[in-house]
Design a protein around this motif. Sequence first.
Motif, short mmCIF file in Angstrom:
data_model
loop_
_atom_site.label_atom_id
_atom_site.label_comp_id
_atom_site.label_asym_id
_atom_site.label_seq_id
_atom_site.Cartn_x
_atom_site.Cartn_y
_atom_site.Cartn_z
N VAL A 1 33.40 19.81 26.45
CA VAL A 1 33.56 19.55 24.94
C VAL A 1 34.95 18.51 24.82
CG1 VAL A 1 34.01 20.36 22.78
CG2 VAL A 1 32.31 21.67 24.36
N LEU A 2 34.77 17.51 24.16
CA LEU A 2 35.82 16.53 23.82
C LEU A 2 36.60 16.91 22.40
CD1 LEU A 2 34.53 13.13 25.39
CD2 LEU A 2 36.00 15.06 26.54
N ALA A 3 35.74 17.29 21.45
CA ALA A 3 35.80 17.29 19.98
C ALA A 3 34.95 18.14 19.50
CB ALA A 3 35.99 15.95 19.41
N PHE A 4 35.50 18.88 18.33
CA PHE A 4 34.32 19.53 17.61
C PHE A 4 34.87 19.33 16.12
CE2 PHE A 4 33.57 23.61 15.35
CZ PHE A 4 31.96 23.50 15.06
N MET A 5 34.07 19.11 14.97
CA MET A 5 34.70 18.83 13.75
C MET A 5 33.44 19.68 12.80
SD MET A 5 36.47 17.53 11.47
CE MET A 5 37.44 16.39 12.12
N PRO A 6 34.13 20.91 12.46
CA PRO A 6 33.05 21.79 11.52
C PRO A 6 32.90 21.10 10.30
CG PRO A 6 35.17 22.89 11.64
CD PRO A 6 35.34 21.50 12.75
N ALA B 1 30.22 32.31 17.94
CA ALA B 1 29.17 31.26 17.97
C ALA B 1 29.80 30.07 18.70
CB ALA B 1 28.93 31.27 16.65
N LEU B 2 31.00 29.64 18.26
CA LEU B 2 31.70 28.61 18.79
C LEU B 2 31.72 28.74 20.55
CD1 LEU B 2 34.58 27.66 16.25
CD2 LEU B 2 32.40 26.35 16.96
N SER B 3 32.23 29.89 20.89
CA SER B 3 32.45 30.07 22.29
C SER B 3 30.88 30.12 22.77
CB SER B 3 32.86 31.62 22.38
OG SER B 3 32.95 31.85 23.84
N ALA B 4 30.03 30.26 22.18
CA ALA B 4 28.62 30.45 22.76
C ALA B 4 28.26 29.01 22.99
CB ALA B 4 27.68 31.12 22.18
N TYR B 5 28.29 28.27 22.04
CA TYR B 5 28.13 27.07 22.48
C TYR B 5 29.04 26.11 23.37
CZ TYR B 5 25.21 26.45 18.09
OH TYR B 5 24.09 26.39 17.22
N ARG B 6 30.29 26.43 23.26
CA ARG B 6 30.80 25.93 24.49
C ARG B 6 30.55 26.52 25.76
NH1 ARG B 6 35.69 23.48 22.96
NH2 ARG B 6 36.28 23.70 20.78
N GLY B 7 30.03 27.57 26.08
CA GLY B 7 29.65 28.20 27.30
C GLY B 7 28.26 27.54 27.44
N ARG C 1 35.35 39.68 9.72
CA ARG C 1 34.15 39.73 10.51
C ARG C 1 33.35 38.25 10.62
NH1 ARG C 1 31.43 44.90 8.26
NH2 ARG C 1 33.01 45.57 7.31
N ARG C 2 33.32 37.68 9.50
CA ARG C 2 32.72 36.35 9.57
C ARG C 2 33.23 35.58 10.41
NH1 ARG C 2 31.85 36.07 3.46
NH2 ARG C 2 29.88 37.13 2.94
N GLY C 3 34.79 35.45 10.54
CA GLY C 3 35.65 34.65 11.27
C GLY C 3 35.16 35.01 12.68
N GLN C 4 35.10 36.22 13.09
CA GLN C 4 34.98 36.75 14.40
C GLN C 4 33.68 36.18 14.91
OE1 GLN C 4 37.00 38.21 16.74
NE2 GLN C 4 38.60 37.83 15.04
N GLY C 5 32.76 36.42 14.00
CA GLY C 5 31.18 35.93 14.26
C GLY C 5 31.28 34.22 14.43
N GLN C 6 31.92 33.51 13.64
CA GLN C 6 32.03 31.94 13.76
C GLN C 6 32.76 31.63 15.33
OE1 GLN C 6 33.94 31.07 10.39
NE2 GLN C 6 32.29 30.94 9.32
#
Length: 54
Positions: free
Chosen positions: A31-36, A16-22, A8-13
Amino acid sequence: MALSLAWRRGQGQARALSAYRGLLAAEGFDVLAFMPEDPGCGGHSVWLARRRLG
């Protein structure tokens, strides 16, 4: 139980990443790159995006 919670945590993350990209896309950015949790930035997550021309 722990596996289910981790999943569930992975799904939530992923959501969240999809929401930020949107949000970035809606404002005209690609988005060119993302480094968590980048160790070079004190563990902060870093987004690199470029504004679309035109």
